[in-house]
Design a protein around this motif. Sequence first.
Motif, mmCIF file in Angstrom:
data_model
loop_
_atom_site.group_PDB
_atom_site.id
_atom_site.type_symbol
_atom_site.label_atom_id
_atom_site.label_comp_id
_atom_site.label_asym_id
_atom_site.label_seq_id
_atom_site.Cartn_x
_atom_site.Cartn_y
_atom_site.Cartn_z
ATOM 1 N N SER A 72 0.865 -1.182 0.000
ATOM 2 C CA SER A 72 0.000 0.000 0.000
ATOM 3 C C SER A 72 0.900 1.229 0.000
ATOM 4 O O SER A 72 2.130 1.115 -0.041
ATOM 5 C CB SER A 72 -0.924 -0.006 1.220
ATOM 6 O OG SER A 72 -0.174 -0.068 2.420
ATOM 7 N N GLU A 73 0.302 2.394 0.059
ATOM 8 C CA GLU A 73 1.095 3.623 -0.005
ATOM 9 C C GLU A 73 2.145 3.663 1.100
ATOM 10 O O GLU A 73 3.289 4.080 0.886
ATOM 11 C CB GLU A 73 0.184 4.844 0.092
ATOM 12 C CG GLU A 73 0.922 6.168 -0.059
ATOM 13 C CD GLU A 73 0.004 7.367 -0.029
ATOM 14 O OE1 GLU A 73 0.525 8.507 0.000
ATOM 15 O OE2 GLU A 73 -1.232 7.178 -0.036
ATOM 16 N N VAL A 74 1.764 3.232 2.288
ATOM 17 C CA VAL A 74 2.697 3.087 3.413
ATOM 18 C C VAL A 74 2.773 1.606 3.745
ATOM 19 O O VAL A 74 1.746 0.959 3.942
ATOM 20 C CB VAL A 74 2.221 3.880 4.650
ATOM 21 C CG1 VAL A 74 3.190 3.696 5.810
ATOM 22 C CG2 VAL A 74 2.052 5.357 4.312
ATOM 23 N N LEU A 75 3.984 1.046 3.793
ATOM 24 C CA LEU A 75 4.142 -0.380 4.058
ATOM 25 C C LEU A 75 3.676 -0.738 5.467
ATOM 26 O O LEU A 75 3.889 0.024 6.415
ATOM 27 C CB LEU A 75 5.611 -0.781 3.923
ATOM 28 C CG LEU A 75 6.258 -0.703 2.538
ATOM 29 C CD1 LEU A 75 7.723 -1.093 2.642
ATOM 30 C CD2 LEU A 75 5.543 -1.586 1.540
ATOM 31 N N ASP A 76 3.062 -1.912 5.587
ATOM 32 C CA ASP A 76 2.797 -2.511 6.890
ATOM 33 C C ASP A 76 3.977 -3.438 7.176
ATOM 34 O O ASP A 76 4.118 -4.479 6.545
ATOM 35 C CB ASP A 76 1.491 -3.290 6.862
ATOM 36 C CG ASP A 76 1.166 -3.951 8.199
ATOM 37 O OD1 ASP A 76 1.970 -3.804 9.146
ATOM 38 O OD2 ASP A 76 0.124 -4.618 8.294
ATOM 39 N N ALA A 148 -3.131 5.096 17.150
ATOM 40 C CA ALA A 148 -4.149 5.815 16.383
ATOM 41 C C ALA A 148 -3.548 6.687 15.288
ATOM 42 O O ALA A 148 -4.268 7.123 14.384
ATOM 43 C CB ALA A 148 -5.002 6.670 17.320
ATOM 44 N N ARG A 149 -2.252 6.948 15.352
ATOM 45 C CA ARG A 149 -1.633 7.862 14.390
ATOM 46 C C ARG A 149 -0.795 7.155 13.337
ATOM 47 O O ARG A 149 -0.112 7.812 12.551
ATOM 48 C CB ARG A 149 -0.778 8.883 15.146
ATOM 49 C CG ARG A 149 -1.570 9.703 16.135
ATOM 50 C CD ARG A 149 -0.778 10.852 16.708
ATOM 51 N NE ARG A 149 -0.434 11.830 15.683
ATOM 52 C CZ ARG A 149 0.092 13.024 15.943
ATOM 53 N NH1 ARG A 149 0.320 13.374 17.190
ATOM 54 N NH2 ARG A 149 0.389 13.854 14.970
ATOM 55 N N LEU A 150 -0.848 5.840 13.290
ATOM 56 C CA LEU A 150 -0.097 5.125 12.262
ATOM 57 C C LEU A 150 -0.668 5.429 10.886
ATOM 58 O O LEU A 150 -1.878 5.482 10.686
ATOM 59 C CB LEU A 150 -0.150 3.615 12.524
ATOM 60 C CG LEU A 150 0.556 3.111 13.787
ATOM 61 C CD1 LEU A 150 0.402 1.605 13.907
ATOM 62 C CD2 LEU A 150 2.027 3.502 13.791
ATOM 63 N N GLY A 151 0.228 5.597 9.908
ATOM 64 C CA GLY A 151 -0.201 5.952 8.562
ATOM 65 C C GLY A 151 -0.743 4.781 7.774
ATOM 66 O O GLY A 151 -1.580 4.962 6.886
ATOM 67 N N ASN A 152 -0.258 3.568 8.062
ATOM 68 C CA ASN A 152 -0.761 2.396 7.359
ATOM 69 C C ASN A 152 -2.078 1.955 7.997
ATOM 70 O O ASN A 152 -2.134 1.684 9.199
ATOM 71 C CB ASN A 152 0.256 1.257 7.409
ATOM 72 C CG ASN A 152 -0.232 0.012 6.690
ATOM 73 O OD1 ASN A 152 -0.963 -0.787 7.253
ATOM 74 N ND2 ASN A 152 0.169 -0.144 5.435
ATOM 75 N N VAL A 153 -3.126 1.877 7.191
ATOM 76 C CA VAL A 153 -4.468 1.587 7.715
ATOM 77 C C VAL A 153 -4.521 0.214 8.372
ATOM 78 O O VAL A 153 -5.069 0.050 9.471
ATOM 79 C CB VAL A 153 -5.513 1.691 6.593
ATOM 80 C CG1 VAL A 153 -6.890 1.265 7.109
ATOM 81 C CG2 VAL A 153 -5.568 3.111 6.044
ATOM 82 N N LYS A 154 -3.944 -0.803 7.700
ATOM 83 C CA LYS A 154 -3.995 -2.164 8.246
ATOM 84 C C LYS A 154 -3.249 -2.254 9.571
ATOM 85 O O LYS A 154 -3.725 -2.890 10.521
ATOM 86 C CB LYS A 154 -3.416 -3.158 7.237
ATOM 87 C CG LYS A 154 -3.546 -4.621 7.670
ATOM 88 C CD LYS A 154 -3.432 -5.559 6.481
ATOM 89 C CE LYS A 154 -2.007 -5.694 5.993
ATOM 90 N NZ LYS A 154 -1.188 -6.541 6.897
#
Length: 214
Positions: A72-76, A148-154
Amino acid sequence: LSADQGKLLQASPGALVLDVAAPMADGDRLYRDALRLVHALASELGGLAWDDETRQVFSPEAWKAQRIDTLSEVLDLEDHVTMHAYLDGEMTRVVTLGMRKFGLPDVVANQVAGSSSRQMGSLINLVCQTLHESGSISEDSSLSVDAARLGNVKARQSQQKRLMSGASGRATLRVRFVEPAEGDADNRLIELVFSGTDETSQVRQSAILKQIYG
């Protein structure tokens, strides 16, 4: 791997080794390109993909499903970093493998009570994701983590699902660079330091874990 793939791996006549490096500014793009290149080579050559940093081997199909399809845009980082937990004396040592791929240190928590090892693993995942999204860490510093502030949604949803009653989901941690132990990754290593007035590190660890996860 399937049983047949495992047998083929043991009888493999050789390996194609790729070393990939880039400045931090280009690292994310190059990492994604390298994932696709490894998949293309493994598929074309009928081979298997070995991640030397995490010490894991994948079929081409598993590599694509776990390392490419999840992009995704930001890696998990849970999809790209692994964690080892093992007894060290009477307590557990939890340490990551794979952060070197992102130009970041691996993370260790020492002298963890067995009852806390699962939550400690969650905290280490939160630390790794925070490091990746912030991009750096300084010597002997504090690190603020906030699920709550992590950029990766998952990653954010995964962390928030672990929060129980009374959880804040955030904390400020102290970290310090330490020497790797035998068997650790060939990489820099930071240790989570649990400061406080309580007598044992396990009690101090439990207080932080309760603060974050409830």
